[in-house]
Design a protein around this motif. Structure first.
Motif, short mmCIF file in Angstrom:
data_model
loop_
_atom_site.label_atom_id
_atom_site.label_comp_id
_atom_site.label_asym_id
_atom_site.label_seq_id
_atom_site.Cartn_x
_atom_site.Cartn_y
_atom_site.Cartn_z
N LEU A 2 54.17 138.64 85.38
CA LEU A 2 54.49 140.17 85.21
C LEU A 2 55.49 140.49 86.37
N PHE A 3 56.58 140.82 85.78
CA PHE A 3 57.67 141.33 86.70
C PHE A 3 57.93 142.91 86.99
N LYS A 4 58.24 143.25 88.30
CA LYS A 4 58.53 144.65 88.51
C LYS A 4 59.82 145.03 88.92
N PHE A 5 60.61 145.91 88.30
CA PHE A 5 62.10 146.16 88.81
C PHE A 5 61.80 146.77 90.34
N ILE A 6 62.76 146.62 91.09
CA ILE A 6 62.78 147.20 92.52
C ILE A 6 63.63 148.50 92.59
N LYS A 7 64.56 148.63 91.85
CA LYS A 7 65.28 149.82 91.95
C LYS A 7 65.34 150.85 91.15
N HIS A 8 65.54 150.60 89.71
CA HIS A 8 65.15 151.71 88.67
C HIS A 8 64.61 151.00 87.45
N PRO A 9 64.04 151.95 86.53
CA PRO A 9 63.68 151.21 85.39
C PRO A 9 64.69 150.96 84.20
N GLU A 10 64.22 150.05 83.46
CA GLU A 10 65.35 149.66 82.17
C GLU A 10 64.75 149.60 81.10
N TYR A 11 65.64 149.75 79.99
CA TYR A 11 65.36 149.73 78.45
C TYR A 11 65.40 148.24 78.23
N LEU A 12 64.38 147.80 77.73
CA LEU A 12 64.08 146.33 77.35
C LEU A 12 63.49 146.35 76.01
N LYS A 13 63.41 145.02 75.38
CA LYS A 13 62.89 144.81 74.00
C LYS A 13 61.85 143.59 74.14
N VAL A 14 61.18 143.44 73.32
CA VAL A 14 60.15 142.19 73.10
C VAL A 14 61.10 141.34 72.67
N GLY A 15 60.77 140.32 73.20
CA GLY A 15 61.53 138.81 72.46
C GLY A 15 62.96 138.64 73.17
N ALA A 16 63.61 139.64 74.06
CA ALA A 16 64.78 139.31 74.48
C ALA A 16 64.69 138.16 75.66
N LYS A 17 65.82 137.34 75.68
CA LYS A 17 65.71 136.22 76.68
C LYS A 17 65.94 136.58 78.00
N VAL A 18 65.10 136.13 79.01
CA VAL A 18 65.35 136.34 80.20
C VAL A 18 65.85 134.97 81.11
N LEU A 19 66.67 135.54 81.93
CA LEU A 19 67.10 134.36 82.84
C LEU A 19 67.16 134.58 84.26
N PHE A 20 66.26 134.07 85.17
CA PHE A 20 66.30 134.41 86.44
C PHE A 20 66.62 133.38 87.56
N ARG A 21 67.15 133.95 88.67
CA ARG A 21 67.75 133.13 89.74
C ARG A 21 67.41 133.66 90.95
N GLU A 22 67.37 132.91 92.09
CA GLU A 22 67.36 133.05 93.59
C GLU A 22 67.66 131.98 94.31
N GLY A 23 69.12 131.92 94.82
CA GLY A 23 69.44 130.88 95.35
C GLY A 23 69.23 129.52 94.58
N ALA A 24 68.69 128.58 94.82
CA ALA A 24 68.64 127.21 94.02
C ALA A 24 67.65 127.60 92.94
N THR A 25 66.58 128.69 93.03
CA THR A 25 65.54 128.94 92.23
C THR A 25 66.22 129.12 90.63
N LYS A 26 65.71 128.79 89.70
CA LYS A 26 66.18 129.02 88.42
C LYS A 26 64.89 129.08 87.47
N GLY A 27 64.99 129.84 86.35
CA GLY A 27 64.12 129.93 85.27
C GLY A 27 64.52 130.63 83.88
N ILE A 28 63.93 130.23 82.85
CA ILE A 28 64.38 131.04 81.60
C ILE A 28 63.02 131.36 80.97
N GLY A 29 63.23 132.19 79.95
CA GLY A 29 61.92 132.46 79.32
C GLY A 29 62.36 133.70 78.31
#
Length: 608
Positions: free
Chosen positions: A560-587
């Motif tokens: 479960l992720f929570k945006f820290i700045k403002h809400p966003e328009y998203l769709k179920v099934g959309a590809k997620v890619l996240f990173r932080e320094g060397a940390t990387k993940g997809i889903g």
């Protein structure tokens, strides 16, 4: 070509691409897909695939059977058809063109079951003449891609021909493909695009790339830090249209029936967020990974290859700067790439392109199977093998078929905002991609969400595609929209412009099923990452890991992720890619937690 690759093409490759009937093998003596005994004994699995696809006799070469759908048509011969038959053939050609969104490939001298029978020279001439008349009737152009002699024991030589037919759909100005350009810093990405789009070779010191840079510091350092777009056109006969003959982008658009839009991305690691944004937001059809022959796989090359694969963008490779190296160095770099591509994580089939025949085969197989990875070796200074890359771009078909396109166009309008400008005497202008629906001049849309989760009404003024005016924008096309005196401060990257009837849903929190690609320690609740979902790019906090306390590299979980700045328009099934320094993940997004629905009656009008 590598024996395994020949075998792969001849067998229909086991990935569904064989059923589409693309031409196999690139060597005249290889009889377009007949597999040699030596090659077929190399792998039992490939042999099994081959026997399932078709049953060759001792000296009868085959292609995979013709598919009813798709843009590839087999014809044994087309000699003096009756009027009724002629009309039927014209209707069939229209269907194949519609399936290929304006492009079709005809294999002449081939039976419907894929057997390469071949035609005598006289019959081939008559068949091609009939094909010319058919194309003329429906307003299409034809280009003979290649002719080959079929390896038979017969006394009279028999040939087969492969013909490209192109007709721009009536409701479009040209066919459009987007290619994202990836690769390590200093690998020659911008220089290669400069040479392709300007029509002049580089001087070895980066002169060709100067027209692509958008900022002074890019010119001073020679390094791309922003996303820039360049266009390369092809006429219906396959001739290149670029700035060497045309002065403006508008002239290129008018002269072209097919347009390749290059998205030039940054190679340096510190601009990685810009590169990821370009890949996720602009929805490229293909990715071109540029590797320098003298440095090989270095810096961000592996990372960029991994990003394209994670986002399921088909990728092909260009080895540049071959003029600086010996042949042995170039071959070593190609072998290094082949090793990486064949690794279990990639499972790609590399295909070295060294002739025009290779380029034609590569373009067709690449579009049909995600596993094929063509490798070009070229120089932007000497111009070596540049023509092969142009042949590849000319023939490569669009990924989506006409049915998918029509389904998207029938949905409500949704335009993703990627760039925001203020243009003198025009006002506020937004650039981006139309994800679904149709957008016309004068349409009334709503844009948001704002930091408070609201949407504002606006009216679309003029529309431009590839720097030329456009009346109607269709799903999948990128463009800039003029919004007149709309307040620019109300806009930001990551917003969407949607039809008021859509009743857009926005959220602060969302659930995603993710795979942690790399993390130095453990991934746990409270961790902050930068999330990329389409054109959305924002920092989010991990609020919960379902069923686990922490994640390690290679593990899966629903988070479960929570945006820290403002809400966003998203769709179920959309590809997620996240990173932080060397940390990387997809889903991908599995569930949204909407905060509110804003019907059209509650939308704000900033001009009121």
């Amino acid at each position: 070509m590598d024996a395994r690759v020949s075998e792969f093409f001849g067998s229909g490759n086991g990935n569904g691409s064989g059923s589409q009937g693309a031409t196999s093998s690139n060597k005249p003596g290889n009889s377009h897909g007949a597999i040699s005994k030596k090659a077929s004994t190399k792998s039992k699995r490939a042999k099994a695939r081959f026997s399932r696809s078709f049953k060759p006799s001792n000296n009868t070469p085959y292609l995979p059977p013709e598919a009813e759908e798709g843009n590839i048509e087999y014809k044994l011969k087309l000699i003096n058809p009756t009027q009724y038959r002629f009309e039927h053939l014209a209707t069939q050609m229209k269907w194949r063109l519609q399936e290929g969104r304006g492009e079709a490939v005809y294999q002449i001298g081939v039976e419907d079951n894929g057997m390469l029978v071949g035609l005598s020279e006289e019959d081939m001439r008559a068949s091609l003449k009939t094909l010319h008349l058919l194309a003329e009737k429906i307003g299409a152009d034809i280009t003979i891609l290649r002719q080959r002699e079929v390896d038979y024991d017969a006394d009279v030589p028999r040939n087969i021909a492969e013909v490209l037919i192109r007709k721009v759909p009536d409701d479009q100005q040209f066919l459009d493909l987007r290619v994202a350009v990836l690769g390590n810093v200093d690998s020659g990405k911008s220089t290669l695009l400069g040479v392709l789009t300007q029509g002049e070779l580089d001087n070895g010191r980066g002169r060709a790339r100067l027209n692509l840079f958008r900022h002074l510091h890019e010119i001073q350092t020679g390094r791309t830090s922003s996303i820039s777009f360049e266009i390369l056109g092809f006429t219906s006969k396959g001739e290149v249209v670029n700035y060497s003959e045309s002065r403006t982008a508008e002239e290129i658009c008018e002269s072209s029936s097919k347009m390749i839009t290059f998205i030039d991305l940054a190679g340096h690691h510190k601009y990685l967020k810009t590169t990821i944004f370009g890949l996720t937001s602009y929805c490229p059809d293909f990715a071109m990974l540029v590797v320098s022959a003298n440095t090989g796989i270095a810096g961000t090359t592996r990372e960029h290859l991994g990003l394209a694969m994670a986002l399921k963008v088909p990728i092909f490779i260009v080895v540049s700067k071959v003029d600086l190296c010996t042949r042995a160095t170039v071959e070593r770099t190609v072998r290094q790439l082949e090793r990486v591509l064949k690794q279990p994580g990639c499972n790609k089939v590399p295909m070295a392109v060294s002739s025009t025949d290779d380029a034609v085969t590569a373009a067709q197989q690449f579009a049909l199977s995600p596993n094929i990875t063509p490798i070009f070796t070229l120089s932007s200074v000497s111009g070596e093998s540049l023509d092969l890359l142009k042949v590849f771009f000319n023939i490569i078909p669009p990924l989506s078929n006409s049915k998918e396109q029509e389904e998207l166009m029938q949905q409500l309008t949704e335009f993703q905002v990627d760039e925001i400008y203020t243009v003198p005497e025009v006002g506020t202008v937004v650039g981006g991609t139309l994800y679904s629906g149709i957008c016309r001049e004068g349409d009334h849309l709503v844009v948001g969400p704002t930091e408070l989760g609201q949407f504002h009404k606006l009216t679309v003024g003029s529309i431009q595609r590839n720097r030329s005016a456009c009346r109607v924008l269709r799903a999948g096309q990128a463009a800039t929209l003029a919004l007149g005196n709309f307040d620019r401060s109300l806009l930001r990257k990551g917003m969407v412009m949607v039809s008021p009837e859509m009743d857009p849903t926005i959220c602060w929190m969302f659930e995603a099923e993710i795979v942690l690609l790399f993390h130095a320690k453990t991934f746990h609740k409270g961790f902050q990452v930068t999330v990329h979902i389409g054109n959305v790019r924002q920092t989010a906090t991990v609020e919960a890991l379902y069923g686990k306390d922490e994640l390690r590299t290679g593990e899966k979980a629903v988070v479960l992720f929570k945006f820290i700045k403002h809400p966003e328009y998203l769709k179920v099934g959309a590809k997620v890619l996240f990173r932080e320094g060397a940390t990387k993940g997809i889903g991908h997004v599995t569930k949204l937690q909407p905060i509110a629905h804003f019907p059209a009656s509650q939308l704000e009008d900033p001009e009121a």
